[in-house]
Write a protein that holds these residues in place. Structure first.
Motif, PDB file in Angstrom:
ATOM      1  N   GLU A 185       0.849  -1.190   0.000  1.00  0.00           N
ATOM      2  CA  GLU A 185       0.000   0.000   0.000  1.00  0.00           C
ATOM      3  C   GLU A 185       0.887   1.244   0.000  1.00  0.00           C
ATOM      4  N   THR A 186       0.352   2.308  -0.589  1.00  0.00           N
ATOM      5  CA  THR A 186       1.110   3.564  -0.672  1.00  0.00           C
ATOM      6  C   THR A 186       1.229   4.193   0.707  1.00  0.00           C
ATOM      7  N   GLY A 187       2.460   4.689   0.998  1.00  0.00           N
ATOM      8  CA  GLY A 187       2.691   5.383   2.262  1.00  0.00           C
ATOM      9  C   GLY A 187       3.081   6.824   1.994  1.00  0.00           C
ATOM     10  N   ASP A 188       4.009   7.355   2.780  1.00  0.00           N
ATOM     11  CA  ASP A 188       4.497   8.716   2.605  1.00  0.00           C
ATOM     12  C   ASP A 188       5.627   8.728   1.581  1.00  0.00           C
ATOM     13  N   SER A 189       5.602   9.733   0.687  1.00  0.00           N
ATOM     14  CA  SER A 189       6.657   9.914  -0.312  1.00  0.00           C
ATOM     15  C   SER A 189       6.861   8.623  -1.100  1.00  0.00           C
ATOM     16  N   GLN A 190       8.072   8.055  -1.055  1.00  0.00           N
ATOM     17  CA  GLN A 190       8.370   6.833  -1.790  1.00  0.00           C
ATOM     18  C   GLN A 190       8.427   5.605  -0.872  1.00  0.00           C
ATOM     19  N   SER A 191       7.759   5.673   0.262  1.00  0.00           N
ATOM     20  CA  SER A 191       7.692   4.528   1.172  1.00  0.00           C
ATOM     21  C   SER A 191       6.335   3.836   1.008  1.00  0.00           C
ATOM     22  N   TYR A 192       6.362   2.541   1.239  1.00  0.00           N
ATOM     23  CA  TYR A 192       5.151   1.739   1.060  1.00  0.00           C
ATOM     24  C   TYR A 192       4.975   0.830   2.276  1.00  0.00           C
ATOM     25  N   HIS A 193       3.703   0.654   2.636  1.00  0.00           N
ATOM     26  CA  HIS A 193       3.372  -0.251   3.742  1.00  0.00           C
ATOM     27  C   HIS A 193       3.157  -1.657   3.173  1.00  0.00           C
ATOM     28  N   VAL A 194       3.844  -2.624   3.750  1.00  0.00           N
ATOM     29  CA  VAL A 194       3.750  -4.025   3.282  1.00  0.00           C
ATOM     30  C   VAL A 194       3.219  -4.877   4.431  1.00  0.00           C
ATOM     31  N   THR A 195       2.188  -5.651   4.101  1.00  0.00           N
ATOM     32  CA  THR A 195       1.667  -6.647   5.043  1.00  0.00           C
ATOM     33  C   THR A 195       1.874  -8.018   4.409  1.00  0.00           C
ATOM     34  N   LEU A 196       2.608  -8.868   5.110  1.00  0.00           N
ATOM     35  CA  LEU A 196       2.952 -10.202   4.592  1.00  0.00           C
ATOM     36  C   LEU A 196       2.382 -11.251   5.548  1.00  0.00           C
ATOM     37  N   ALA A 197       1.676 -12.242   4.994  1.00  0.00           N
ATOM     38  CA  ALA A 197       1.073 -13.289   5.830  1.00  0.00           C
ATOM     39  C   ALA A 197       1.081 -14.605   5.067  1.00  0.00           C
ATOM     40  N   GLY A 198       0.931 -15.699   5.813  1.00  0.00           N
ATOM     41  CA  GLY A 198       0.930 -17.032   5.204  1.00  0.00           C
ATOM     42  C   GLY A 198      -0.157 -17.926   5.764  1.00  0.00           C
ATOM     43  N   HIS A 199      -0.475 -18.978   5.006  1.00  0.00           N
ATOM     44  CA  HIS A 199      -1.506 -19.924   5.435  1.00  0.00           C
ATOM     45  C   HIS A 199      -1.159 -21.301   4.856  1.00  0.00           C
ATOM     46  N   ALA A 200      -1.427 -22.358   5.625  1.00  0.00           N
ATOM     47  CA  ALA A 200      -1.198 -23.727   5.155  1.00  0.00           C
ATOM     48  C   ALA A 200      -2.341 -24.609   5.617  1.00  0.00           C
ATOM     49  N   ASN A 201      -2.667 -25.605   4.820  1.00  0.00           N
ATOM     50  CA  ASN A 201      -3.751 -26.513   5.200  1.00  0.00           C
ATOM     51  C   ASN A 201      -3.305 -27.530   6.257  1.00  0.00           C
ATOM     52  N   ARG A 202      -1.994 -27.706   6.421  1.00  0.00           N
ATOM     53  CA  ARG A 202      -1.444 -28.566   7.481  1.00  0.00           C
ATOM     54  C   ARG A 202       0.041 -28.260   7.606  1.00  0.00           C
ATOM     55  N   ASN A 203       0.691 -28.850   8.580  1.00  0.00           N
ATOM     56  CA  ASN A 203       2.121 -28.663   8.819  1.00  0.00           C
ATOM     57  C   ASN A 203       2.442 -27.189   9.058  1.00  0.00           C
ATOM     58  N   GLN A 204       1.835 -26.625  10.091  1.00  0.00           N
ATOM     59  CA  GLN A 204       2.067 -25.232  10.434  1.00  0.00           C
ATOM     60  C   GLN A 204       3.532 -24.932  10.733  1.00  0.00           C
ATOM     61  N   PRO A 205       4.284 -25.819  11.404  1.00  0.00           N
ATOM     62  CA  PRO A 205       5.718 -25.529  11.625  1.00  0.00           C
ATOM     63  C   PRO A 205       6.488 -25.350  10.324  1.00  0.00           C
ATOM     64  N   GLY A 206       6.140 -26.159   9.318  1.00  0.00           N
ATOM     65  CA  GLY A 206       6.809 -26.003   8.030  1.00  0.00           C
ATOM     66  C   GLY A 206       6.508 -24.661   7.393  1.00  0.00           C
ATOM     67  N   LEU A 207       5.266 -24.209   7.515  1.00  0.00           N
ATOM     68  CA  LEU A 207       4.887 -22.899   6.998  1.00  0.00           C
ATOM     69  C   LEU A 207       5.668 -21.803   7.709  1.00  0.00           C
ATOM     70  N   GLU A 208       5.756 -21.881   9.032  1.00  0.00           N
ATOM     71  CA  GLU A 208       6.443 -20.837   9.793  1.00  0.00           C
ATOM     72  C   GLU A 208       7.932 -20.788   9.463  1.00  0.00           C
ATOM     73  N   ASP A 209       8.526 -21.948   9.232  1.00  0.00           N
ATOM     74  CA  ASP A 209       9.946 -21.982   8.873  1.00  0.00           C
ATOM     75  C   ASP A 209      10.181 -21.291   7.538  1.00  0.00           C
ATOM     76  N   ARG A 210       9.327 -21.586   6.537  1.00  0.00           N
ATOM     77  CA  ARG A 210       9.492 -20.942   5.235  1.00  0.00           C
ATOM     78  C   ARG A 210       9.178 -19.452   5.328  1.00  0.00           C
ATOM     79  N   PHE A 211       8.224 -19.080   6.167  1.00  0.00           N
ATOM     80  CA  PHE A 211       7.882 -17.667   6.328  1.00  0.00           C
ATOM     81  C   PHE A 211       9.076 -16.904   6.909  1.00  0.00           C
ATOM     82  N   LYS A 212       9.768 -17.494   7.889  1.00  0.00           N
ATOM     83  CA  LYS A 212      10.961 -16.850   8.448  1.00  0.00           C
ATOM     84  C   LYS A 212      12.014 -16.614   7.368  1.00  0.00           C
ATOM     85  N   ARG A 213      12.239 -17.629   6.535  1.00  0.00           N
ATOM     86  CA  ARG A 213      13.249 -17.495   5.485  1.00  0.00           C
ATOM     87  C   ARG A 213      12.848 -16.429   4.469  1.00  0.00           C
ATOM     88  N   LEU A 214      11.552 -16.296   4.205  1.00  0.00           N
ATOM     89  CA  LEU A 214      11.083 -15.261   3.286  1.00  0.00           C
ATOM     90  C   LEU A 214      11.294 -13.879   3.898  1.00  0.00           C
TER      91      LEU A 214
END
Length: 514
Positions: free
Chosen positions: A460-489
């Motif tokens: 989303e547009t912020g002030d001047s040339q800055s932008y607000h970023v919201t990053l989230a993830g979802h998995a149908n199973r294996n939540q620890p695996g999702l969280e590990d990949r999310f950390k690396r991202l």
């Protein structure tokens, strides 16, 4: 029926737009496709299988002895309910059919929703839903444009093994990336494996055959006997085989060679057979824990007839005048020729010899008085019966006299039973069942070891040339695996993973906001 009631039913039919038969059919289909109904059917099927394991089935060797030990009440109840042959009862087949239909209908009903994850992935989501997902992180990024920031996020997704797409909607840029979308179809692969197992089991129940064949060396048979239960008794029916089995030889390996022919004194028993059919002759060996397969039929060692016999006999042969002595070994149904041309044929073996009405017989199956019966053919073609005793006989006894110019003495023999009993099983569904179990193991491993992981980044547009970023993830199973990949991202984007908001418990299901 009152006018009010009729009016109510008419209004209901108009409101629903369905007739009564249509509504009943709809309810029946809803029940058949219900997961709870499927679980109930599966429990009933497991109970039926347990009954089949706890109560001996009529096609198992030893069923007659088991049946004789039951009380009259048990025989009546078990027989009336079909417990002695439960895998061929109508209700067992009905359970298989209903459970298979339940799996098919449930799969059809739920497949479109699972397919939509693959065919039409949700590339944009509502900001409220995005911020409610866990794991979640919000940060500020700089760039020439929102698309430039989205492109950097997409590149970071590729670095952690995700496939990203960029979408612009409502003045925002959305980066959607996922991995393992095929996992949504894993349940249907499991269903296919279960149906394969059920189909193989149905084939075995309807087309399978199991019987027993008693084999004596030198004899052939093209039928096997199958036990069938008829209320108060067990009858054996003959089943024709598409080939002929000839018994070539049977051998018993004993723990104690001087001991009896009993299972507790046996290491192994071997049956050498020769199969004759339109394709030719095939030799085979069947022994313990080593069955033989031919044309879909499997040969097992089942038991043996514990009447003593001899696989081969060793004789001391002395000429009538005492001028020569020979020692020969003759296999069962075999023969030897002496130097002067006299031929000796091994005819029969008596473990406990006696005469009954002037004819040779055995008093028991034990080796109390072993005697080998021979046929002596002189060089001139004359044939005489002869007997070789293990015990020395007085010269005055006629059997001790010379036959064909020779006296015979049994000095050794290899113990063997009178006959071996093979269990022959025709199981056309066995390979199908094996394939189904292999698929089931593979699909369950793929379903539970992997997951469908989805990531959204909203720029989303912020002030001047800055932008607000919201990053989230979802998995149908294996939540620890999702969280590990999310950390690396997050680390690939140069952000501090300690700012990630993790959920205290795993999200379940798919949000209605999607």
């Amino acid at each position: 029926m009152s006018t009010v009631t009729e009016t109510t039913e008419q209004a209901t039919r108009v409101a629903t737009g369905q007739s009564i038969p249509a509504r009943l059919l709809s309810r029946a289909l809803k029940l058949l496709s219900s997961v709870r109904f499927g679980i109930a059917l599966l429990v009933l099927l497991v109970i039926a299988c347990m009954i089949g394991m706890l109560i001996m089935q009529q096609n198992v060797d030893g069923f007659a002895e088991y049946y004789a030990k039951l009380t009259p009440a048990q025989r009546l109840v078990y027989g009336a309910l079909g417990f002695f042959d439960i895998y061929h009862t109508w209700y067992f087949n009905a359970l298989l059919l209903l459970l298979s239909l339940n799996i098919v209908l449930a799969s059809i009903e739920r497949f479109p929703g699972a397919w939509s994850y693959i065919k039409h992935p949700k590339r944009t989501v509502a900001p409220v839903y995005l911020r409610s997902l866990r794991p979640n992180i919000a940060f500020t990024a700089t760039g020439a444009s929102g698309r430039d920031v989205a492109a950097r996020i997409a590149e970071a997704c590729r670095q952690v093994g995700l496939k990203p797409t960029i979408t612009e909607k409502g003045g925002r840029f959305f980066v959607f990336a996922e991995r393992g979308a095929w996992n949504r179809l894993g349940a249907y692969a499991v269903h296919a494996a279960l149906l394969t197992i059920f189909f193989g089991g149905f084939m075995t129940a309807q087309l399978g055959k199991t019987g027993l064949m008693e084999l004596v060396p030198g004899r052939s048979s093209a039928v096997m006997s199958e036990p069938r239960f008829e209320l108060d008794q067990v009858k054996r029916f003959q089943i024709k085989l598409p080939f002929t089995v000839e018994c070539v030889d049977i051998q018993q390996k004993l723990i104690h060679k001087d001991g009896p022919i009993l299972p507790n004194n046996t290491i192994d028993w071997l049956t050498r057979i020769r199969i004759h059919d339109e394709t030719g002759t095939h030799d085979a060996l069947v022994h313990l824990n080593n069955p033989y397969d031919y044309r879909g039929y499997r040969f097992f060692q089942a038991s043996f007839v514990p009447i003593g016999s001899a696989r081969q006999v060793t004789l001391r042969i002395e000429s009538a005048d005492g001028s020569s002595t020979h020692q020969v070994t003759i296999p069962r149904n075999g023969s030897v020729t002496l130097p002067d041309g006299t031929r000796l044929d091994y005819v029969q073996f008596f473990p406990d010899f006696r005469l009954v009405n002037g004819r040779p017989d055995t008093a028991s199956g034990d080796y109390n008085n072993p005697v080998a019966q021979l046929k002596v053919t002189t060089p001139l073609g004359q044939e005489f019966p002869a007997f070789a005793f293990a015990r020395p006989l007085p010269p005055t006894i006629p059997a001790a006299g010379p036959v064909g110019g020779y006296r015979f003495r049994l000095i050794d023999f290899e113990k063997a039973p009178l006959a071996h009993v093979l269990s022959i099983q025709y199981d056309p569904g066995a390979r199908v069942v094996y394939l189904g179990f292999a698929l089931l193991i593979l699909t369950l491993a793929l379903v539970f070891l992997f997951s469908h992981q989805r990531f959204w980044a909203m720029v989303e547009t912020g002030d001047s040339q800055s932008y607000h970023v919201t990053l989230a993830g979802h998995a149908n199973r294996n939540q620890p695996g999702l969280e590990d990949r999310f950390k690396r991202l997050v680390e690939a984007l140069g952000q501090d993973p300690r700012a990630i908001a993790f959920a205290p418990s795993r999200k379940k299901g798919r949000s209605s906001t999607e």
